[in-house]
Write a protein that holds these residues in place. Structure first.
Motif, mmCIF file in Angstrom:
data_model
loop_
_atom_site.group_PDB
_atom_site.id
_atom_site.type_symbol
_atom_site.label_atom_id
_atom_site.label_comp_id
_atom_site.label_asym_id
_atom_site.label_seq_id
_atom_site.Cartn_x
_atom_site.Cartn_y
_atom_site.Cartn_z
ATOM 1 N N LYS A 12 0.845 -1.208 0.000
ATOM 2 C CA LYS A 12 0.000 0.000 0.000
ATOM 3 C C LYS A 12 0.878 1.255 0.000
ATOM 4 O O LYS A 12 0.658 2.184 -0.780
ATOM 5 N N ILE A 13 1.881 1.250 0.866
ATOM 6 C CA ILE A 13 2.786 2.403 0.956
ATOM 7 C C ILE A 13 3.570 2.553 -0.335
ATOM 8 O O ILE A 13 3.729 3.659 -0.866
ATOM 9 N N ARG A 14 4.065 1.417 -0.872
ATOM 10 C CA ARG A 14 4.847 1.454 -2.095
ATOM 11 C C ARG A 14 4.007 1.986 -3.266
ATOM 12 O O ARG A 14 4.471 2.787 -4.062
ATOM 13 N N THR A 15 2.756 1.544 -3.348
ATOM 14 C CA THR A 15 1.874 1.940 -4.444
ATOM 15 C C THR A 15 1.515 3.415 -4.374
ATOM 16 O O THR A 15 1.451 4.099 -5.399
ATOM 17 N N CYS A 61 23.248 5.023 -8.079
ATOM 18 C CA CYS A 61 24.358 5.946 -8.306
ATOM 19 C C CYS A 61 25.381 5.248 -9.179
ATOM 20 O O CYS A 61 25.930 4.212 -8.796
ATOM 21 N N PHE A 62 25.629 5.811 -10.349
ATOM 22 C CA PHE A 62 26.569 5.208 -11.278
ATOM 23 C C PHE A 62 28.014 5.373 -10.836
ATOM 24 O O PHE A 62 28.913 4.784 -11.413
ATOM 25 N N SER A 63 28.224 6.188 -9.794
ATOM 26 C CA SER A 63 29.579 6.415 -9.312
ATOM 27 C C SER A 63 29.923 5.513 -8.137
ATOM 28 O O SER A 63 30.831 4.695 -8.223
ATOM 29 N N CYS A 64 29.149 5.629 -7.027
ATOM 30 C CA CYS A 64 29.489 4.821 -5.842
ATOM 31 C C CYS A 64 28.806 3.462 -5.840
ATOM 32 O O CYS A 64 29.142 2.597 -5.040
ATOM 33 N N GLY A 65 27.823 3.260 -6.742
ATOM 34 C CA GLY A 65 27.203 1.949 -6.889
ATOM 35 C C GLY A 65 26.010 1.696 -5.996
ATOM 36 O O GLY A 65 25.358 0.660 -6.116
ATOM 37 N N ARG A 66 25.681 2.640 -5.082
ATOM 38 C CA ARG A 66 24.523 2.409 -4.217
ATOM 39 C C ARG A 66 23.241 2.416 -5.041
ATOM 40 O O ARG A 66 23.124 3.165 -6.004
ATOM 41 N N GLY A 67 22.285 1.618 -4.612
ATOM 42 C CA GLY A 67 21.018 1.581 -5.326
ATOM 43 C C GLY A 67 19.978 0.831 -4.537
ATOM 44 O O GLY A 67 20.276 0.143 -3.554
ATOM 45 N N GLY A 68 18.723 0.943 -4.959
ATOM 46 C CA GLY A 68 17.659 0.226 -4.283
ATOM 47 C C GLY A 68 16.321 0.884 -4.514
ATOM 48 O O GLY A 68 16.143 1.663 -5.455
ATOM 49 N N ASN A 69 15.373 0.595 -3.635
ATOM 50 C CA ASN A 69 14.039 1.169 -3.752
ATOM 51 C C ASN A 69 13.864 2.289 -2.730
ATOM 52 O O ASN A 69 14.825 2.719 -2.091
ATOM 53 N N ILE A 70 12.640 2.724 -2.541
ATOM 54 C CA ILE A 70 12.386 3.855 -1.647
ATOM 55 C C ILE A 70 12.786 3.549 -0.206
ATOM 56 O O ILE A 70 13.318 4.400 0.500
ATOM 57 N N PHE A 71 12.569 2.304 0.228
ATOM 58 C CA PHE A 71 12.901 1.942 1.610
ATOM 59 C C PHE A 71 14.420 1.868 1.804
ATOM 60 O O PHE A 71 14.950 2.286 2.832
ATOM 61 N N THR A 72 15.120 1.328 0.794
ATOM 62 C CA THR A 72 16.592 1.281 0.855
ATOM 63 C C THR A 72 17.155 2.681 1.004
ATOM 64 O O THR A 72 18.064 2.936 1.801
ATOM 65 N N PHE A 73 16.620 3.625 0.195
ATOM 66 C CA PHE A 73 17.106 5.004 0.234
ATOM 67 C C PHE A 73 16.925 5.608 1.624
ATOM 68 O O PHE A 73 17.867 6.199 2.181
ATOM 69 N N LYS A 87 7.727 3.297 7.838
ATOM 70 C CA LYS A 87 6.948 4.325 8.544
ATOM 71 C C LYS A 87 7.274 5.713 8.001
ATOM 72 O O LYS A 87 6.376 6.544 7.787
ATOM 73 N N LYS A 88 8.555 5.979 7.745
ATOM 74 C CA LYS A 88 8.987 7.277 7.232
ATOM 75 C C LYS A 88 8.406 7.541 5.850
ATOM 76 O O LYS A 88 7.933 8.645 5.557
ATOM 77 N N ALA A 89 8.419 6.523 4.973
ATOM 78 C CA ALA A 89 7.860 6.661 3.626
ATOM 79 C C ALA A 89 6.373 6.988 3.706
ATOM 80 O O ALA A 89 5.866 7.836 2.956
ATOM 81 N N ALA A 90 5.680 6.329 4.613
ATOM 82 C CA ALA A 90 4.246 6.594 4.788
ATOM 83 C C ALA A 90 4.015 8.027 5.254
ATOM 84 O O ALA A 90 3.134 8.732 4.734
ATOM 85 N N ASP A 91 4.818 8.486 6.209
ATOM 86 C CA ASP A 91 4.675 9.849 6.736
ATOM 87 C C ASP A 91 4.962 10.894 5.654
ATOM 88 O O ASP A 91 4.222 11.874 5.514
#
Length: 619
Positions: A12-15, A61-73, A87-91
């Motif tokens: 739900k939060i992701r959508t 990030c094409f430089s440092c290689g970090r990546g992921g979805n909204i929760f990873t960020f 919880k933060k994404a929902a807020d």
């Protein structure tokens, strides 16, 4: 980890959450093609290599290689757990869900210490504010602040307080709330008494200004003395302002006052107003300037510039108008211009005033009008600064001034601006504009020649440059395996073709094989391809997540075909056989040198077999 929260809640939060909208609250993003780019918040870089895709709802990030979805960020940028990130994404997105963040994994020792110190600071903030607003002890300080234009609303907004003259009062309050002596010592709020072990409030008898981090949590304090009456004057000199010392929560070099309140407006306007001190920021906030921050009276630092670089394109400097303020403005202008990331301007405080004085004397409307319409460009400020340091009645100094100004003019990009400044110089010094233009041309040629010498030659340089990290070069086999994984992530047909052509297929690269096995299980569970953001939630290894994100970010336009999968498998099989053949040949040579003929004979048989298999793959 995700199983601690119902899957339907996470979905739900992701959508209902857009990764671009959320990351835009931390990083200034600009659209380039289908994706959004900005400066990576996880490492220092001079060119933007941080990409966010709206379509796939992932970042990389094409430089440092970090990546992921909204929760990873959110986990990485806020240093929080998975449950807290949900919880933060929902807020941030205004999604109404009930999530108990206490069910998550225990905090690290350092994070636990930080949480405890934050609690101490919040308790102290509440105590100081209560003393100012509701006690006889705070009456004089409250009266002074009201005379300075501080309304009750403004005092509440910034939680301004007052520390009693009794230096033991704050410690007593902290003891009542069961904070340990060790924790109080580490907070920076107290100093040791010379004749005993008692802790004394270092901010006693001062007006207290809480210093908050980007989340709005108090991490330090700054105390300002009350103006002394004539009868109270003494030979003892006490610093007007006193800040908390460096702690695990607070570092001056990395801190900007009011960033928590200002960052929304900063991102909205892509502009920040930079002040020297918090009194100026608060006074300007009250006047209507909601994008102001302060560097706490110290010279602007590289760390603070990196923070601003992630949020704004434009910086307006409005420091004090005295000599020290002029010097501080010069340093800030030079540092900001060196970074080449900002449009820099200056709102000059003439007559020795500071912004707070300006607002008190001329009023908020005059300050807002001046901030909008009386700015100096970086070049105009540099010219004024030169004049302030040179006696232009001297012919020698006039020549020095003209040379320096023309050399600065070389770096002004706008042709119209250059023409305007040249005409102003022509009128001011009664010189033929053609003479100034010719001299400027000479300096331009010198500048270009110097830059050419200092720049390494390159060919076919792209217009959009990305800082690539120093990392192990991927082989063609690795790239081919990643192409196959990309197809498996997004095309059901790819699974059909792979199972048909090579049902027992294994990847050579160990990380790729692990991702393949994990995604295979995930694919079986979901009964469909895609769902990469959800798959990322299942990966506990951040390096795996970065690889998955990088593979997903790679755009392969054409539809998947059986021939493509067959070609990939053929290439990988051929490469694997060639690698094995190379290893066997080297082993046989070594066995021959060691006169181990039995081993050499066995290896020869294996080489013959591998050569036969290699011939089959080439047919």
């Amino acid at each position: 980890m995700a199983t601690r929260i119902p899957e339907e809640t996470i979905n739900k939060i992701r959508t209902e959450t857009n990764i671009v909208d959320v990351i835009s609250q931390y990083v200034q993003l600009k659209k380039r093609g289908k994706n959004y780019f900005g400066f990576c918040p996880f490492h220092d870089e001079r060119t933007p290599s941080f990409s966010v895709t709206d379509e796939k709802q992932i970042f990389h990030c094409f430089s440092c290689g970090r990546g992921g979805n909204i929760f990873t960020f959110l986990m990485e940028i806020e240093s929080i757990s998975f449950v807290e990130s949900v919880k933060k994404a929902a807020d941030l997105s205004g999604v109404s869900v009930q999530i108990d963040t206490h069910i998550d994994q225990p905090r690290s020792e350092l994070q636990t210490k930080k949480d405890q110190l934050l609690a101490v600071h919040e308790s102290a903030t509440a105590f100081y504010h209560q003393v100012l607003m509701n006690t006889v002890t705070g009456e004089e300080a409250l009266k002074y602040l009201k005379e300075r234009g501080f309304t009750t609303e403004l005092l509440e907004e910034f939680q301004i307080g007052f520390s009693p003259s009794d230096k033991t009062a704050t410690q007593q309050i902290m003891k009542q709330r069961n904070y340990s002596e060790q924790l109080m010592r580490e907070s920076g709020i107290f100093s040791d008494r010379t004749d005993s072990d008692e802790l004394l409030d270092r901010f006693a008898s001062r007006i207290i200004f809480p210093l908050r981090n980007e989340k709005g949590q108090t991490i330090a304090f700054s105390g300002r003395t009350l103006p002394k009456k004539a009868l109270e004057s003494s030979d003892f000199h006490e610093a007007k302002y006193l800040n908390s010392p460096e702690t695990v929560l607070f570092s001056k070099r990395n801190y900007l006052f009011n960033l928590d309140k200002a960052r929304v407006q900063m991102r909205k306007t892509s502009e920040v107003v930079l002040f020297e001190g918090y009194m100026d920021v608060i006074s300007a906030w009250n006047a209507g300037v909601k994008n102001g921050v302060a560097s706490m009276g110290t010279a602007l630092t590289e760390e603070q510039i990196r923070i601003l670089n992630k949020m704004v394109d434009s910086v307006v400097i409005t420091f004090d108008g005295d000599r020290a303020g002029l010097e501080a403005t010069k340093k800030a202008v030079d540092l900001l211009n060196d970074s080449r990331h900002f449009e820099v301007s200056v709102f000059p405080m003439l007559g020795g005033m500071d912004p707070d004085d300006y607002i008190q004397q001329k009023g908020a409307p005059a300050f807002l009008e001046g901030l909008s319409n009386q700015r100096e460009s970086s070049f105009q400020f540099q010219s004024r600064y030169l004049k302030a340091n040179l006696d232009l009645d001297s012919e020698t100094n006039r020549l020095v001034y003209l040379e320096k100004v023309l050399r600065m003019l070389v770096e002004v990009d706008s042709i119209i601006e250059r023409e305007l400044y040249l005409n102003e110089l022509s009128e001011e010094f009664e010189l033929d504009p053609a003479v100034l233009k010719n001299q400027l041309l000479i300096y331009q040629q010198e500048f270009m020649l110097t830059n050419k010498r200092n720049t390494k030659p390159s060919s076919d340089k792209p217009t959009f440059v990305i800082d690539m990290p120093i990392q192990q070069q991927m082989t063609k086999s690795d790239l081919t395996e990643r192409q196959l994984l990309n197809r498996l992530f997004h095309h059901e047909e790819a699974w059909h073709y792979l199972n048909k052509l090579s049902p027992d297929f294994n990847f050579t690269n160990e990380q790729h094989q692990t991702i393949y096995l994990l995604y295979s299980a995930f694919h079986d569970e979901m009964q469909s391809v895609g769902f990469v953001p959800q798959f990322l939630d299942r990966l506990k290894d951040s390096s795996m997540g970065a690889i998955v994100t990088e593979i997903t970010m790679n755009e392969i336009q054409s539809e998947v075909t059986e021939q493509e999968i067959a070609d990939i498998l053929s290439y990988l099989e051929n490469t694997s056989l060639m690698d094995q053949l190379k290893q066997k040949n080297q082993a046989m040579k070594q066995a021959t040198r060691n006169l181990d003929m039995d081993k050499a004979k066995s290896l020869l048989q294996e080489i013959i077999f591998l050569n036969r298999e290699l011939k089959k793959t080439k047919k």
